[in-house]
Design an enzyme around this catalytic site. Structure first.
Site, short mmCIF file in Angstrom:
data_model
loop_
_atom_site.label_atom_id
_atom_site.label_comp_id
_atom_site.label_asym_id
_atom_site.label_seq_id
_atom_site.Cartn_x
_atom_site.Cartn_y
_atom_site.Cartn_z
N GLY A 33 -16.97 9.87 -57.37
CA GLY A 33 -18.35 10.85 -57.09
C GLY A 33 -19.52 9.87 -56.55
O GLY A 33 -19.02 8.79 -55.89
N HIS A 36 -21.28 10.77 -50.57
CA HIS A 36 -22.18 10.66 -49.58
C HIS A 36 -21.37 11.04 -48.19
O HIS A 36 -20.16 11.50 -48.44
CB HIS A 36 -22.77 9.07 -49.28
CG HIS A 36 -21.41 8.40 -49.25
ND1 HIS A 36 -20.31 8.18 -48.51
CD2 HIS A 36 -21.02 7.29 -50.31
CE1 HIS A 36 -19.69 7.38 -48.73
NE2 HIS A 36 -19.92 6.57 -50.01
N HIS A 39 -17.72 10.30 -47.87
CA HIS A 39 -16.95 11.30 -48.60
C HIS A 39 -16.66 12.56 -47.86
O HIS A 39 -15.54 13.35 -48.11
CB HIS A 39 -17.39 11.48 -50.12
CG HIS A 39 -17.54 10.21 -51.16
ND1 HIS A 39 -18.59 9.61 -51.35
CD2 HIS A 39 -16.33 9.45 -51.57
CE1 HIS A 39 -18.54 8.56 -52.11
NE2 HIS A 39 -17.00 8.50 -52.21
N VAL A 183 -17.42 5.21 -42.39
CA VAL A 183 -18.66 5.98 -41.65
C VAL A 183 -19.66 4.85 -42.10
O VAL A 183 -20.10 4.49 -43.03
CB VAL A 183 -19.04 7.36 -42.41
CG1 VAL A 183 -20.11 8.13 -41.71
CG2 VAL A 183 -17.83 8.22 -42.15
N SER A 192 -21.81 3.43 -48.74
CA SER A 192 -21.05 2.97 -49.98
C SER A 192 -21.79 3.70 -51.10
O SER A 192 -23.14 3.63 -51.15
CB SER A 192 -20.97 1.62 -50.03
OG SER A 192 -20.79 1.40 -51.55
#
Ligand code: PAF
Length: 286
Positions: A33, A36, A39, A183, A192
């Site tokens: 979860g 960002h 993900h 990324v 992160s």
């Protein structure tokens, strides 16, 4: 199809069974979860390869070592739904700890999946003892619950990606692991969930991780392949207020340390900025 949030294993299995009956393929994006854009890129990749996309959102207690940030790890399900929806995700699987580990009194009560010691006694596994046992165990559970055809993992957690690929091969999971590029923010900081912990000053310091890696890459491009020299370059570019945990050069296929950059070499680092532990890496390709 609009986004569905499922909390129970039984309900998720029923959904997946129905999709399978319809001949649909499934891709899984395991996450903790606090989603960002990194993900989001994993979810977009998942969406591009499979008919149905599932992301797990679960802060896995058994992969945190004593004294780490399990309790304060950001839990932001409402915001996560917005990111997931914008990536075209179909299902968020957000189980409770009790749903995943019913009646767990202590870790030794649990059957664990343990990667080989020589691959965990290096880099992140060296300081985070037992971390990858927790990761492999929860990922195995997620694979068994969702039974995906594909699973997407980010290259930022490069040691995790390597170990998951090995686990899938060693244990014959019928799942294709899709590595997805790391990324970065425009200024170079690797995305992160833990960047949320950084103060404004620490965020500036954190930039020196990518600065060090980019300097290494530039030196390498200029023809320096000796990893000792490249290490020194990295160190010179790291801010003195950043506490280096490791800066290592390993082979992409074996994860063994290399003295000279050869085929595909990973240059990976972990460092503490204030009390925030960050990781980053680059691939040096010949
Ligand atoms: O990379 C992560 O976020 C976690 O380690 C994972 C793979 C979701 C397992 O909890």
């Amino acid at each position: 199809m609009s986004l569905i949030v499922v909390n129970e294993i039984k309900k998720l299995r029923e959904l997946v069974r129905d999709y399978r009956k319809q001949g649909k393929t499934i891709a899984l994006v395991p996450t903790m979860g606090c989603l960002h854009n990194g993900h989001k890129s994993l979810m977009e990749k998942a969406h591009s390869v499979a008919d149905v996309t599932v992301a797990s959102v679960f802060v896995n207690p058994i992969q945190f070592c004593p004294g780490e940030d399990y309790d304060r790890y950001p839990r932001t399900l409402e915001a996560d739904k917005i990111v997931a929806e914008s990536a075209g995700l179909d299902i968020i699987f957000a189980p409770s700890v009790n749903e995943m580990y019913p009646n767990l009194q202590k870790f030794s009560d649990l059957t664990m999946v343990t990667p080989p010691y020589e691959l965990t006694d290096i880099m992140c596994g060296k300081s985070r003892v037992g971390h990858f046992d927790g990761v492999e165990t929860v990922v195995t559970k997620l694979f068994n619950i969702v039974q995906p055809d594909f699973a997407c993992f980010g290259m930022k957690d490069i040691q995790q990606l390597f170990l998951i690929k090995k686990m899938v091969a060693d244990l014959n999971f019928p799942i294709e692991i899709i590595p997805c590029p790391l990324v970065r923010e425009d200024d170079g900081l690797a995305l992160s969930s833990r960047n949320k912990y950084l103060s404004e000053t620490d965020r500036k310091l954190a930039l020196s991780l990518s600065k060090a890696l980019f300097a290494i890459r530039d030196f390498f491009k200029a023809g320096i392949t000796d990893t000792k020299k490249l290490f020194d370059t990295g160190l010179t570019n790291l801010d003195k207020n950043v506490e280096l945990e490791y800066l290592e050069f390993v082979d992409f296929d074996t994860f063994k340390p290399v003295d000279s950059v050869s085929h595909n070499t990973i240059c990976a680092m972990a460092a503490k900025v204030g009390n925030v532990r960050l990781i980053d890496n680059i691939v040096l390709e010949v």
